[in-house]
Scaffold this motif. Structure first.
Motif, mmCIF file in Angstrom:
data_model
loop_
_atom_site.group_PDB
_atom_site.id
_atom_site.type_symbol
_atom_site.label_atom_id
_atom_site.label_comp_id
_atom_site.label_asym_id
_atom_site.label_seq_id
_atom_site.Cartn_x
_atom_site.Cartn_y
_atom_site.Cartn_z
ATOM 1 N N VAL A 88 0.720 -0.432 -9.161
ATOM 2 C CA VAL A 88 2.304 0.306 -9.883
ATOM 3 C C VAL A 88 3.343 0.327 -8.873
ATOM 4 O O VAL A 88 2.535 0.429 -7.208
ATOM 5 N N ALA A 89 4.564 0.074 -9.089
ATOM 6 C CA ALA A 89 4.725 -0.484 -7.246
ATOM 7 C C ALA A 89 6.466 0.737 -7.795
ATOM 8 O O ALA A 89 6.746 1.068 -8.903
ATOM 9 N N GLN A 90 6.682 0.904 -6.524
ATOM 10 C CA GLN A 90 7.822 2.157 -6.489
ATOM 11 C C GLN A 90 8.824 1.893 -8.118
ATOM 12 O O GLN A 90 9.443 2.770 -8.251
ATOM 13 N N ASP A 91 9.385 0.289 -7.888
ATOM 14 C CA ASP A 91 10.374 0.411 -9.377
ATOM 15 C C ASP A 91 10.006 0.522 -10.285
ATOM 16 O O ASP A 91 10.973 0.697 -11.237
ATOM 17 N N ASP A 92 8.529 -0.080 -10.709
ATOM 18 C CA ASP A 92 8.235 0.282 -11.727
ATOM 19 C C ASP A 92 8.007 1.921 -12.021
ATOM 20 O O ASP A 92 8.732 2.180 -13.766
ATOM 21 N N LEU A 93 7.804 2.542 -11.357
ATOM 22 C CA LEU A 93 8.176 4.488 -11.048
ATOM 23 C C LEU A 93 10.009 4.941 -11.184
ATOM 24 O O LEU A 93 9.453 5.491 -13.050
ATOM 25 N N GLN B 195 8.665 8.325 -4.982
ATOM 26 C CA GLN B 195 7.959 7.739 -3.893
ATOM 27 C C GLN B 195 6.534 7.502 -4.110
ATOM 28 O O GLN B 195 5.987 8.438 -5.102
ATOM 29 N N LEU B 196 5.608 6.401 -3.959
ATOM 30 C CA LEU B 196 4.273 6.293 -3.719
ATOM 31 C C LEU B 196 3.897 6.344 -2.603
ATOM 32 O O LEU B 196 3.825 5.427 -1.547
ATOM 33 N N PRO B 197 3.228 7.524 -1.899
ATOM 34 C CA PRO B 197 2.205 7.319 -0.600
ATOM 35 C C PRO B 197 1.315 6.274 -0.726
ATOM 36 O O PRO B 197 0.971 5.851 -1.766
ATOM 37 N N LEU B 198 1.205 5.564 0.414
ATOM 38 C CA LEU B 198 0.566 4.396 0.944
ATOM 39 C C LEU B 198 -0.730 5.619 1.888
ATOM 40 O O LEU B 198 -0.548 6.178 2.504
ATOM 41 N N ASP B 199 -1.869 4.919 1.248
ATOM 42 C CA ASP B 199 -3.437 4.748 1.853
ATOM 43 C C ASP B 199 -3.103 4.578 3.511
ATOM 44 O O ASP B 199 -2.176 3.710 3.997
ATOM 45 N N ARG B 200 -3.389 5.639 4.643
ATOM 46 C CA ARG B 200 -2.858 4.879 6.039
ATOM 47 C C ARG B 200 -3.669 4.510 5.965
ATOM 48 O O ARG B 200 -3.418 3.660 7.225
ATOM 49 N N GLU B 201 -4.822 4.079 6.054
ATOM 50 C CA GLU B 201 -6.202 2.821 6.849
ATOM 51 C C GLU B 201 -5.705 1.333 5.779
ATOM 52 O O GLU B 201 -5.960 0.280 6.643
ATOM 53 N N THR B 202 -5.363 1.373 4.585
ATOM 54 C CA THR B 202 -5.363 0.002 3.938
ATOM 55 C C THR B 202 -3.806 -0.664 4.120
ATOM 56 O O THR B 202 -3.564 -1.160 3.655
ATOM 57 N N GLY B 203 -2.876 0.693 3.732
ATOM 58 C CA GLY B 203 -1.761 0.300 3.497
ATOM 59 C C GLY B 203 -1.279 0.710 1.896
ATOM 60 O O GLY B 203 -0.222 -0.471 1.624
ATOM 61 N N ARG B 204 -2.540 0.963 0.738
ATOM 62 C CA ARG B 204 -2.520 0.650 -0.175
ATOM 63 C C ARG B 204 -2.063 2.115 -1.338
ATOM 64 O O ARG B 204 -2.227 3.040 -0.635
#
Length: 94
Positions: free
Chosen positions: A12-17, A31-40
């Motif tokens: 899911v992307a922010q635009d989808d949401l 807003q879709l928070p991202l994992d700090r380590e992976t950026g996903r």
């Protein structure tokens, strides 16, 4: 107030949401928070609508609905807890 949206597909992307929630009113922010380590994406997000009535309509319509292979969990977001408050009133040192 904002809406918590959980159990989201990692695709899911922010635009989808924003598009899904726009069916129930004006989306002020998604807003879709991202994992700090992976950026996903972490599999959850937050949406702010123009009014409380729109938020309620979106929650009622989308909670439990299957989207992108997952059953969404949609409810009012709780305020972020202060992680330091767990030790409040306890003056012990560790």
């Amino acid at each position: 107030m904002s809406i918590y949206v959980g159990n989201l597909s990692y695709e899911v992307a922010q635009d989808d949401l924003e598009q899904v929630f726009a069916e129930y009113g004006t989306v002020k922010r998604a807003q879709l928070p991202l994992d700090r380590e992976t950026g996903r994406p972490r599999g959850f997000g937050f949406v702010e609508m123009e009014s409380e009535d729109e938020e309620t309509a979106a929650i009622d319509a989308l909670n439990g609905v299957e989207w992108m292979g997952r059953s969404m969990k949609v409810n009012k977001a709780r305020p972020k807890e202060d992680k330091r408050s767990f030790n409040k009133g306890n003056n012990r040192s560790y």
